[in-house]
Design a protein around this motif. Structure first.
Motif, mmCIF file in Angstrom:
data_model
loop_
_atom_site.group_PDB
_atom_site.id
_atom_site.type_symbol
_atom_site.label_atom_id
_atom_site.label_comp_id
_atom_site.label_asym_id
_atom_site.label_seq_id
_atom_site.Cartn_x
_atom_site.Cartn_y
_atom_site.Cartn_z
ATOM 1 N N ILE A 85 0.872 -1.169 0.000
ATOM 2 C CA ILE A 85 0.000 0.000 0.000
ATOM 3 C C ILE A 85 0.915 1.227 0.000
ATOM 4 C CG2 ILE A 85 -1.876 1.220 1.163
ATOM 5 C CD1 ILE A 85 -2.495 -1.451 2.636
ATOM 6 N N GLU A 86 1.059 1.832 -1.164
ATOM 7 C CA GLU A 86 2.016 2.940 -1.339
ATOM 8 C C GLU A 86 1.567 3.774 -2.526
ATOM 9 O OE1 GLU A 86 4.406 5.656 -1.219
ATOM 10 O OE2 GLU A 86 5.078 4.156 0.247
ATOM 11 N N THR A 118 6.801 4.847 6.510
ATOM 12 C CA THR A 118 6.192 6.161 6.357
ATOM 13 C C THR A 118 7.148 7.296 6.682
ATOM 14 O OG1 THR A 118 4.365 7.552 7.119
ATOM 15 C CG2 THR A 118 5.273 6.001 8.721
ATOM 16 N N ALA A 119 6.912 8.425 6.030
ATOM 17 C CA ALA A 119 7.658 9.638 6.343
ATOM 18 C C ALA A 119 7.047 10.345 7.551
ATOM 19 C CB ALA A 119 7.662 10.585 5.143
ATOM 20 N N CYS A 121 0.870 7.783 12.435
ATOM 21 C CA CYS A 121 0.473 6.387 12.277
ATOM 22 C C CYS A 121 -0.568 6.019 13.335
ATOM 23 C CB CYS A 121 1.699 5.480 12.375
ATOM 24 S SG CYS A 121 1.420 3.865 11.656
ATOM 25 N N GLU A 122 -1.810 6.323 13.024
ATOM 26 C CA GLU A 122 -2.910 6.012 13.932
ATOM 27 C C GLU A 122 -4.048 5.398 13.141
ATOM 28 O OE1 GLU A 122 -4.080 9.432 16.126
ATOM 29 O OE2 GLU A 122 -2.032 9.924 16.686
ATOM 30 N N PRO A 123 -4.582 4.311 13.532
ATOM 31 C CA PRO A 123 -4.222 3.480 14.681
ATOM 32 C C PRO A 123 -3.264 2.378 14.261
ATOM 33 C CG PRO A 123 -6.317 2.746 13.813
ATOM 34 C CD PRO A 123 -5.834 3.881 12.926
ATOM 35 N N CYS A 124 -2.008 2.617 14.270
ATOM 36 C CA CYS A 124 -1.003 1.626 13.858
ATOM 37 C C CYS A 124 -0.693 0.684 15.015
ATOM 38 C CB CYS A 124 0.262 2.323 13.370
ATOM 39 S SG CYS A 124 0.004 3.292 11.888
ATOM 40 N N ASN A 125 -1.698 -0.069 15.419
ATOM 41 C CA ASN A 125 -1.530 -0.940 16.557
ATOM 42 C C ASN A 125 -1.565 -2.428 16.260
ATOM 43 O OD1 ASN A 125 -4.199 -1.068 15.934
ATOM 44 N ND2 ASN A 125 -4.961 -0.340 17.887
ATOM 45 N N PRO A 180 0.021 -6.161 15.024
ATOM 46 C CA PRO A 180 1.380 -6.701 15.124
ATOM 47 C C PRO A 180 2.201 -6.250 13.920
ATOM 48 C CG PRO A 180 -0.264 -8.431 15.380
ATOM 49 C CD PRO A 180 -0.987 -7.187 14.996
ATOM 50 N N GLY A 181 3.368 -5.798 14.157
ATOM 51 C CA GLY A 181 4.211 -5.335 13.071
ATOM 52 C C GLY A 181 5.143 -4.253 13.550
ATOM 53 N N GLN A 182 5.655 -3.495 12.618
ATOM 54 C CA GLN A 182 6.623 -2.461 12.942
ATOM 55 C C GLN A 182 6.321 -1.210 12.151
ATOM 56 O OE1 GLN A 182 10.670 -3.599 12.376
ATOM 57 N NE2 GLN A 182 10.551 -5.351 13.711
ATOM 58 N N ILE A 183 6.899 -0.100 12.625
ATOM 59 C CA ILE A 183 6.832 1.161 11.904
ATOM 60 C C ILE A 183 8.262 1.548 11.564
ATOM 61 C CG2 ILE A 183 6.173 3.596 11.975
ATOM 62 C CD1 ILE A 183 4.140 2.809 14.172
ATOM 63 N N LEU A 184 8.544 1.705 10.268
ATOM 64 C CA LEU A 184 9.864 2.132 9.814
ATOM 65 C C LEU A 184 9.749 3.499 9.155
ATOM 66 C CD1 LEU A 184 11.324 -1.112 8.184
ATOM 67 C CD2 LEU A 184 11.755 -0.216 10.474
#
Length: 116
Positions: free
Chosen positions: A7-8, A81-82, A87-91, A93-97
């Motif tokens: 998704i980009e 993401t820049a 990043c909401e609601p980025c909750n 399982p995973g990571q934010i880079l």
């Protein structure tokens, strides 16, 4: 052996992600530039992993992932993401880079999510 939904909304970044993930063994991809495209792509072909930007041409990656989770169950997600603070609601399982894309960090995150 993995199917990834990317998704980009920046086409060149999406292709960079495809190249990085192909080198890690991903065999198929779907691409989405908007929230609705992402949801429809996941409905057509359930992803094993999702990579997602936060801000899209239309809607947001986190909102798309939330709907995909409700419909498909938990799927590992890597938010790239820049704007990590948005990043909401980025909750899930995973990571934010953070952007810019870093192949080494993506590889580590992918291996952690897949245990590959």
């Amino acid at each position: 052996m993995y199917h990834v939904l990317i998704i980009e909304d920046e086409p060149l970044l999406a292709l960079d992600l495809q190249d990085i993930l192909s080198d890690l063994g991903v065999t198929s991809f779907d691409f989405a530039a908007t929230e609705n495209e992402a949801i429809e792509a996941a409905r057509r072909h359930a992803p094993d992993i999702i990579t997602s930007d936060v801000k899209l041409l239309e809607g947001t990656g986190p909102a798309a992932v939330d709907i995909i989770y409700r419909e498909r169950g938990e799927i590992p997600v890597l938010f790239i993401t820049a704007t990590p603070e948005a990043c909401e609601p980025c909750n899930p399982p995973g990571q934010i880079l953070p952007k810019p894309i870093n192949a080494a960090r993506i590889a580590i995150a992918f291996r952690n999510m897949t245990r590959a």
